[in-house]
Design an enzyme around this catalytic site. Sequence first.
Site, PDB file in Angstrom:
ATOM      1  CB  THR A  17     -11.915   6.145  10.767  1.00 10.71           C
ATOM      2  OG1 THR A  17     -12.832   5.128  10.807  1.00 10.71           O
ATOM      3  CG2 THR A  17     -12.607   7.286  10.036  1.00 10.71           C
ATOM      4  N   GLY A  18      -9.339   3.321  10.763  1.00 12.67           N
ATOM      5  CA  GLY A  18      -8.696   2.704  11.485  1.00 12.67           C
ATOM      6  C   GLY A  18      -7.059   3.173  11.411  1.00 12.67           C
ATOM      7  CE  LYS A  43     -15.402   5.740  13.711  1.00 13.11           C
ATOM      8  NZ  LYS A  43     -13.912   5.389  13.964  1.00 13.11           N
ATOM      9  CB  ILE A  96      -2.782  -2.176   1.950  1.00 13.71           C
ATOM     10  CG1 ILE A  96      -2.749  -0.928   0.967  1.00 13.71           C
ATOM     11  CG2 ILE A  96      -1.540  -2.427   2.452  1.00 13.71           C
ATOM     12  CD1 ILE A  96      -1.776  -0.995  -0.226  1.00 13.71           C
ATOM     13  CB  THR A  97      -5.770  -6.239   3.870  1.00 11.69           C
ATOM     14  OG1 THR A  97      -6.580  -4.874   4.054  1.00 11.69           O
ATOM     15  CG2 THR A  97      -6.326  -7.040   5.182  1.00 11.69           C
ATOM     16  CD  GLU A  98       0.855 -10.310   5.547  1.00 10.54           C
ATOM     17  OE1 GLU A  98       1.379  -9.610   6.036  1.00 10.54           O
ATOM     18  OE2 GLU A  98       1.691 -11.710   5.680  1.00 10.54           O
ATOM     19  CE1 TYR A 159       8.323  -0.864  -0.356  1.00 10.96           C
ATOM     20  CE2 TYR A 159       9.237  -1.505   1.688  1.00 10.96           C
ATOM     21  CZ  TYR A 159       8.127  -1.176   0.815  1.00 10.96           C
ATOM     22  OH  TYR A 159       6.952  -1.218   1.594  1.00 10.96           O
ATOM     23  CD  GLU A 209       7.165 -14.053  -3.555  1.00 18.02           C
ATOM     24  OE1 GLU A 209       7.858 -13.298  -3.168  1.00 18.02           O
ATOM     25  OE2 GLU A 209       5.864 -14.593  -3.129  1.00 18.02           O
ATOM     26  CG  HIS A 247       4.912 -13.299   0.001  1.00 22.06           C
ATOM     27  ND1 HIS A 247       5.823 -12.736  -0.923  1.00 22.06           N
ATOM     28  CD2 HIS A 247       4.847 -12.378   1.125  1.00 22.06           C
ATOM     29  CE1 HIS A 247       6.265 -11.519  -0.451  1.00 22.06           C
ATOM     30  NE2 HIS A 247       5.664 -11.276   0.532  1.00 22.06           N
TER      31      HIS A 247
END
Lengths: 290, 390
Positions: A17-18, A43, A96-98, A159, A209, A247
Site C-alpha cells: 500500500t506504499g 491493514k 526492488i528496494t535500494e 532496458y 560491471e 551501485h
Amino acid sequence: MSILINKDTKVIVQGFTGKEGTFHAEQCLAYGTKIVGGVTPNKGGQEHLGQPVFNTVSDAVKTTGATVSMIFVPPAFVGDAVMEAAEAGIELAVIITEGAPVKDMQAAKAHATKHGMKTLGPNCPGIITAEECKIGIMPGMIFKKGNVGLISKSGTLTYEGTNQVVKAGYGITTAVGIGGDPIIGLSYNQLLPMFEADPETECIVMIGEIGGDLEIQAAKLIKEQITKPVVAFIAGQTAPKGKTMGHAGAIVSGSAGTAAEKMAALEAAGVTVVVSPAEIGKAVTKAMAK
Amino acid sequence: MNVHEYQAKQIFAKYGVPVPKGIMVESVDAAVEAAKELGGPVWVVKAQIHAGGRGLGGGVKLAKSLDEVRELADEILGMTLVTHQTAAEGKLVQKLYIEDGADIKDEFYLSVVLDRKLEMPLIMASTEGGMNIEDVAENTPEKIITIPVDPAVGFQGFHGRELAFGLGISDKAEQKKIIDFGQKLFKLYMENDAEMIEINPLVRTGSGDFLALDGKMGFDNSALGRQPEILAMRDLTEEDADEVEAAKYGLSYVALDGEIGCMVNGAGLAMGTMDTINHMGGTPANFLDVGGSANAETVAKGFEIILKNPNVKAIFVNIFGGIVRCDRIANGIIEATKITDVNVPVIVRLDGTNAPEASEILNNANIANLIVGDDLGDGAAKAVAAAKGN
C-alpha cells in the site's frame, strides 16, 4: 517456456500500500501479472488495487497460494521482510528496494537459503518473462517475446540490451535484473544453467560491471556447462580505482574487480565480449545466425 | 563513509581494543599542549587525512622533545600530502593526531573486510606488518592468513586460535591477548555496520602487549541512518565538494579527467556510456547518474556541476526512459538550459517511454548547441565529434 516465472505465477507484494508498491503493483497488474494480494501490517482485511491486503506474509500465502513476493518495503526493513517471506514458504523473493544495509542482507540471504527460498536483488529492476509476467519496475512494453535470455546487474542496461535485441529483430524469453549490491541473491551461476535448460532460450546476454568476481565465476561455469552462445558486456572499463560508481558493489578495490580481468576471463571461456553496450544488438544477431 | 585514524581509535577504545594514548589537534600550540599532557618522552605527530601511505608521504614523524613536536606540527599542519592513495594534487592536512610513542617489538597486519564471495566478514592477518598488504598478497601470499567468521555464530575460540597460531604467537599470555583483541575487533565491526577495518601495523610491544598503532575504518553508507554516532564523525572537507553537492540532489557524481560531460540515468548505463565514449576515441569528463526521478531541477543541477569542470567540451545526455517518461526529461533539459548557461554542444539521446514525443519537443525548442542522437552509438559518436570541434 521461460525461467522462474510465467503467466501462471501467483505474486504478492510486501509494502503493497506504499507509494512505490502501489504504483508498480498497478503497472504489473496492467501487464498481466497475477498479483493475488499484498502485505502491509495493520491493514489486513482491507482491499487495495482490487486485491486483498494481509497483515503477515504467512496469512497471504495461506489464503492466496502465492509463490513469489515482490518486496518494496523501505531499506531498513528489507532484511526483516525477506526473512518473513522465507519462513512463510515463499519460493522466490524479488527485492526492488535500494539501500538495504549489507549486514541485513547477509543475514537475510543466509536465512532464505536455509529455508530454500531464492532471492533476487536487492537494488534490482526485477524479473520479466516477456508478454506473460512482470515482477519489477521495468518498462514492460519494450520486452517483445523471443528467444534471448538476459541477465544484468544494471536496470537501465537491462532496458538498453533488450531494446537492441528487439531492434535487431529478436526478442526476450526472460530478463533478470540481479542488482549491483555487494551481496545479492540469484546471480549468473544460478541463472545461466536455467537458461541453458530452457528450450526456448537460444542465446544469452549477460551484462556485468566492475566490483566483486561474480563474472569471473560465471566464466568458469560457462566454459564447463553452457553450450548456448553468450554475449557479454562489462560496464566500467573507464571507471577509476577505489571509487563507488553509483551501485554500492561497483568498485574496483586495489587491483581486484576490474572490467579488464572480467572481460578477459569471459573471452577465454568462449563468450562474445563487446566493448560497448551499443554493440549488443549486432553481437546477438551474429550469435543467433550461427 | 570513511573516518580519520583518531576517530577509528576512539571506536577501538570504546570496545576495549588497545590503542596508544593520543589527542587530535588543529593548531601548532594545541599540538604542544597535547604533547605535554601525554607526557612523552617520545611522541608521534600524525597527519589526519582520509588516505593511506601517510608515513611515506612525510605526514607521520617521530618527535623526541616538545620543541621537536612544535617544529613537526608546524611542518605537517597545512602541508599538502600526496600519497599513493590520494589524487595527484594531494590532500591538505587540517588535523593532527599527537600520540604517545610505542615500544615496538614486532609489527603485524590485521583487517576485517566483507568477503563478497563467502558473503560474510573475513579476518585477514599477516606477520608482514607495516607493508602494503597488496604487495604482500602478490609476492608472498602464504604470509597472509584468512579467517571467515559467520555472524550467525560469531567470533569463536577457534577463530582466535587460528589468528594466534597463524601469527606465530606462542606465549600463552600473549595468545590470550591477541584472541581478545580479535574478538573485540569483530564485535565492533558488526555493531557499527563497518565495511572494513584495517590495522597496519598492529604492534607487539616489548612487554608483550598488542596495540593498534594505526586504524582505518570504512562504513556501509546504507546503514548510516541507524549509526548516528558514526555519521557524526563524517568530515565533509575530506570528500570531493562536487560529489557532496551532487548527492544533495540525488545525483551520483564522480569527476574524471576527460572532455565529454555525461548525464545518464542508471549507474550501469552511466558506466556503459563512459566506456562507449572511450571506445569511440573520446574521453569522459565524469560519471553522473541522475537516478530514477530526474526532473528539471536535477537535470539543471547536473548541467551546473558538469560545467564547473573547465575541461568539458561537450555534454552527452543519455537517457533510457523506463518508468521515467522521456518527454518529461526533454522538458527538463529545455528548462535547464534556461536556468544554466550551457555554452558547449549538448548531444541528447532519449529512448524508451515517450521517446518520439520527446524528440519532437527538442526539435521544436530550437535550442542552439543541441544535437539529437538516435541511439547510444550515434549519440556517443556525435559527442566525440562535437568535443573535437567537428
